[in-house]
Motif scaffolding. Structure first.
Motif, PDB file in Angstrom:
ATOM      1  N   ILE A  12       0.843  -1.201   0.000  1.00  0.00           N
ATOM      2  CA  ILE A  12       0.000   0.000   0.000  1.00  0.00           C
ATOM      3  C   ILE A  12       0.875   1.247   0.000  1.00  0.00           C
ATOM      4  CG2 ILE A  12      -1.677   1.344   1.335  1.00  0.00           C
ATOM      5  CD1 ILE A  12      -2.933  -1.344   2.147  1.00  0.00           C
ATOM      6  N   ASP A  13       1.958   1.231   0.768  1.00  0.00           N
ATOM      7  CA  ASP A  13       2.878   2.382   0.819  1.00  0.00           C
ATOM      8  C   ASP A  13       3.481   2.666  -0.547  1.00  0.00           C
ATOM      9  OD1 ASP A  13       2.497   2.465   3.610  1.00  0.00           O
ATOM     10  OD2 ASP A  13       4.185   1.124   3.944  1.00  0.00           O
ATOM     11  N   ILE A  14       3.774   1.629  -1.294  1.00  0.00           N
ATOM     12  CA  ILE A  14       4.418   1.765  -2.597  1.00  0.00           C
ATOM     13  C   ILE A  14       3.410   2.128  -3.692  1.00  0.00           C
ATOM     14  CG2 ILE A  14       5.692   0.489  -4.385  1.00  0.00           C
ATOM     15  CD1 ILE A  14       7.400   1.056  -1.925  1.00  0.00           C
ATOM     16  N   GLU A  15       2.202   1.570  -3.603  1.00  0.00           N
ATOM     17  CA  GLU A  15       1.241   1.693  -4.701  1.00  0.00           C
ATOM     18  C   GLU A  15       0.137   2.732  -4.497  1.00  0.00           C
ATOM     19  OE1 GLU A  15      -0.213  -2.274  -5.263  1.00  0.00           O
ATOM     20  OE2 GLU A  15       1.800  -3.052  -5.631  1.00  0.00           O
ATOM     21  N   ARG A  16      -0.238   3.027  -3.251  1.00  0.00           N
ATOM     22  CA  ARG A  16      -1.390   3.904  -3.036  1.00  0.00           C
ATOM     23  C   ARG A  16      -1.059   5.165  -2.251  1.00  0.00           C
ATOM     24  NH1 ARG A  16      -6.208   0.899  -0.683  1.00  0.00           N
ATOM     25  NH2 ARG A  16      -7.232   2.820  -1.263  1.00  0.00           N
ATOM     26  N   ARG A  17      -0.582   4.983  -1.034  1.00  0.00           N
ATOM     27  CA  ARG A  17      -0.246   6.101  -0.148  1.00  0.00           C
ATOM     28  C   ARG A  17       0.494   5.513   1.038  1.00  0.00           C
ATOM     29  NH1 ARG A  17      -5.118   4.400   0.781  1.00  0.00           N
ATOM     30  NH2 ARG A  17      -5.875   4.052   2.884  1.00  0.00           N
ATOM     31  N   ILE A  18       1.190   6.364   1.771  1.00  0.00           N
ATOM     32  CA  ILE A  18       1.838   5.883   2.987  1.00  0.00           C
ATOM     33  C   ILE A  18       1.130   6.527   4.170  1.00  0.00           C
ATOM     34  CG2 ILE A  18       3.664   7.621   2.796  1.00  0.00           C
ATOM     35  CD1 ILE A  18       5.472   5.539   4.282  1.00  0.00           C
ATOM     36  N   VAL A  19       0.651   5.676   5.056  1.00  0.00           N
ATOM     37  CA  VAL A  19      -0.041   6.140   6.251  1.00  0.00           C
ATOM     38  C   VAL A  19       0.998   6.318   7.354  1.00  0.00           C
ATOM     39  CG1 VAL A  19      -1.806   5.597   7.963  1.00  0.00           C
ATOM     40  CG2 VAL A  19      -2.179   4.991   5.564  1.00  0.00           C
ATOM     41  N   LEU A  20       0.939   7.458   8.016  1.00  0.00           N
ATOM     42  CA  LEU A  20       1.911   7.818   9.040  1.00  0.00           C
ATOM     43  C   LEU A  20       1.300   7.682  10.426  1.00  0.00           C
ATOM     44  CD1 LEU A  20       3.132  11.054   7.242  1.00  0.00           C
ATOM     45  CD2 LEU A  20       4.103   8.765   7.059  1.00  0.00           C
ATOM     46  N   GLY A  56     -13.132   8.096  10.901  1.00  0.00           N
ATOM     47  CA  GLY A  56     -12.650   7.611  12.183  1.00  0.00           C
ATOM     48  C   GLY A  56     -11.160   7.738  12.416  1.00  0.00           C
ATOM     49  N   SER A  57     -10.345   7.444  11.424  1.00  0.00           N
ATOM     50  CA  SER A  57      -8.895   7.477  11.623  1.00  0.00           C
ATOM     51  C   SER A  57      -8.385   8.914  11.612  1.00  0.00           C
ATOM     52  CB  SER A  57      -8.202   6.694  10.510  1.00  0.00           C
ATOM     53  OG  SER A  57      -6.808   6.867  10.596  1.00  0.00           O
ATOM     54  N   SER A  58      -7.452   9.191  12.477  1.00  0.00           N
ATOM     55  CA  SER A  58      -6.834  10.524  12.471  1.00  0.00           C
ATOM     56  C   SER A  58      -5.381  10.427  12.026  1.00  0.00           C
ATOM     57  CB  SER A  58      -6.940  11.161  13.845  1.00  0.00           C
ATOM     58  OG  SER A  58      -6.251  10.380  14.795  1.00  0.00           O
ATOM     59  N   ARG A  59      -5.047   9.350  11.338  1.00  0.00           N
ATOM     60  CA  ARG A  59      -3.668   9.147  10.887  1.00  0.00           C
ATOM     61  C   ARG A  59      -3.459   9.818   9.540  1.00  0.00           C
ATOM     62  NH1 ARG A  59      -2.524   2.954  11.455  1.00  0.00           N
ATOM     63  NH2 ARG A  59      -0.564   3.680  10.587  1.00  0.00           N
ATOM     64  N   PRO A  60      -2.469  10.698   9.450  1.00  0.00           N
ATOM     65  CA  PRO A  60      -2.195  11.371   8.179  1.00  0.00           C
ATOM     66  C   PRO A  60      -1.610  10.407   7.154  1.00  0.00           C
ATOM     67  CG  PRO A  60      -0.570  11.990   9.823  1.00  0.00           C
ATOM     68  CD  PRO A  60      -1.572  11.127  10.516  1.00  0.00           C
ATOM     69  N   ALA A  61      -1.862  10.697   5.876  1.00  0.00           N
ATOM     70  CA  ALA A  61      -1.326   9.887   4.785  1.00  0.00           C
ATOM     71  C   ALA A  61      -0.677  10.800   3.752  1.00  0.00           C
ATOM     72  CB  ALA A  61      -2.435   9.069   4.145  1.00  0.00           C
ATOM     73  N   LEU A  62       0.445  10.341   3.204  1.00  0.00           N
ATOM     74  CA  LEU A  62       1.147  11.084   2.161  1.00  0.00           C
ATOM     75  C   LEU A  62       0.820  10.486   0.805  1.00  0.00           C
ATOM     76  CD1 LEU A  62       4.740  11.401   3.667  1.00  0.00           C
ATOM     77  CD2 LEU A  62       2.864  13.056   3.804  1.00  0.00           C
ATOM     78  N   SER A  63       0.616  11.350  -0.163  1.00  0.00           N
ATOM     79  CA  SER A  63       0.394  10.903  -1.540  1.00  0.00           C
ATOM     80  C   SER A  63       0.966  11.971  -2.468  1.00  0.00           C
ATOM     81  CB  SER A  63      -1.103  10.671  -1.786  1.00  0.00           C
ATOM     82  OG  SER A  63      -1.832  11.872  -1.586  1.00  0.00           O
ATOM     83  N   GLY A  64       0.433  12.073  -3.674  1.00  0.00           N
ATOM     84  CA  GLY A  64       0.942  13.075  -4.618  1.00  0.00           C
ATOM     85  C   GLY A  64       2.351  12.742  -5.053  1.00  0.00           C
ATOM     86  N   ASP A  65       3.297  13.633  -4.833  1.00  0.00           N
ATOM     87  CA  ASP A  65       4.688  13.419  -5.248  1.00  0.00           C
ATOM     88  C   ASP A  65       5.380  12.303  -4.467  1.00  0.00           C
ATOM     89  OD1 ASP A  65       4.554  15.231  -7.277  1.00  0.00           O
ATOM     90  OD2 ASP A  65       5.656  16.811  -6.239  1.00  0.00           O
ATOM     91  N   TRP A  66       4.698  11.736  -3.481  1.00  0.00           N
ATOM     92  CA  TRP A  66       5.232  10.577  -2.771  1.00  0.00           C
ATOM     93  C   TRP A  66       5.591   9.476  -3.783  1.00  0.00           C
ATOM     94  CZ3 TRP A  66       7.597   8.319   0.990  1.00  0.00           C
ATOM     95  CH2 TRP A  66       7.487   6.944   1.170  1.00  0.00           C
ATOM     96  N   PHE A  67       4.724   9.285  -4.789  1.00  0.00           N
ATOM     97  CA  PHE A  67       4.953   8.228  -5.777  1.00  0.00           C
ATOM     98  C   PHE A  67       6.149   8.546  -6.673  1.00  0.00           C
ATOM     99  CE2 PHE A  67       0.443   8.284  -4.715  1.00  0.00           C
ATOM    100  CZ  PHE A  67       0.387   7.074  -4.050  1.00  0.00           C
ATOM    101  N   VAL A  68       6.361   9.808  -6.977  1.00  0.00           N
ATOM    102  CA  VAL A  68       7.534  10.218  -7.752  1.00  0.00           C
ATOM    103  C   VAL A  68       8.785   9.915  -6.934  1.00  0.00           C
ATOM    104  CG1 VAL A  68       8.702  12.147  -8.870  1.00  0.00           C
ATOM    105  CG2 VAL A  68       6.203  12.000  -8.942  1.00  0.00           C
TER     106      VAL A  68
END
Length: 107
Positions: A12-20, A56-68
């Motif tokens: 999921i971190d590699i393909e969609r988003r990384i949850v922090l 419900g979740s308050s965990r931030p997620a990174l996306s956008g240029d994360w994949f670049v």
């Protein structure tokens, strides 16, 4: 520099988003989106979209240029990233983070 987050990357971190972790960005409101600066080991500054879902979740997620970033660094499942809060703010006075990675050895 204060290390605040370490994670072994999964699909999921590699393909969609990384949850922090929730403590990465204190006081970040649900449903809010912001663009955060991350400096890598080469000194390049990356801007990742950071969003906390409104539910419900308050965990931030990174996306956008994360994949670049992931493709540029050729990161794979099992690699580890470390994020630290850099005490130096950028030119506009915004917090800046440092991001490092460690490749999995058995490739």
């Amino acid at each position: 520099m204060e290390k605040i987050f370490t994670k072994k990357l999964n699909n999921i971190d590699i393909e969609r988003r990384i949850v922090l972790s929730e403590n990465l960005i204190k006081g970040f409101p649900r449903g809010h989106e912001e663009y955060l600066k991350f400096k890598d080991e080469d000194g390049r500054v990356w801007t990742f979209r950071c969003r906390v879902p409104p539910g419900g979740s308050s965990r931030p997620a990174l996306s956008g240029d994360w994949f670049v970033f992931v493709r540029s660094k050729q990161l794979k499942v099992g690699d580890v990233i470390e994020i630290a809060l850099d005490r130096e703010k950028d030119r506009s006075g915004v917090d800046q983070f440092t991001i490092r990675f460690k490749k999995q050895l058995d490739r």
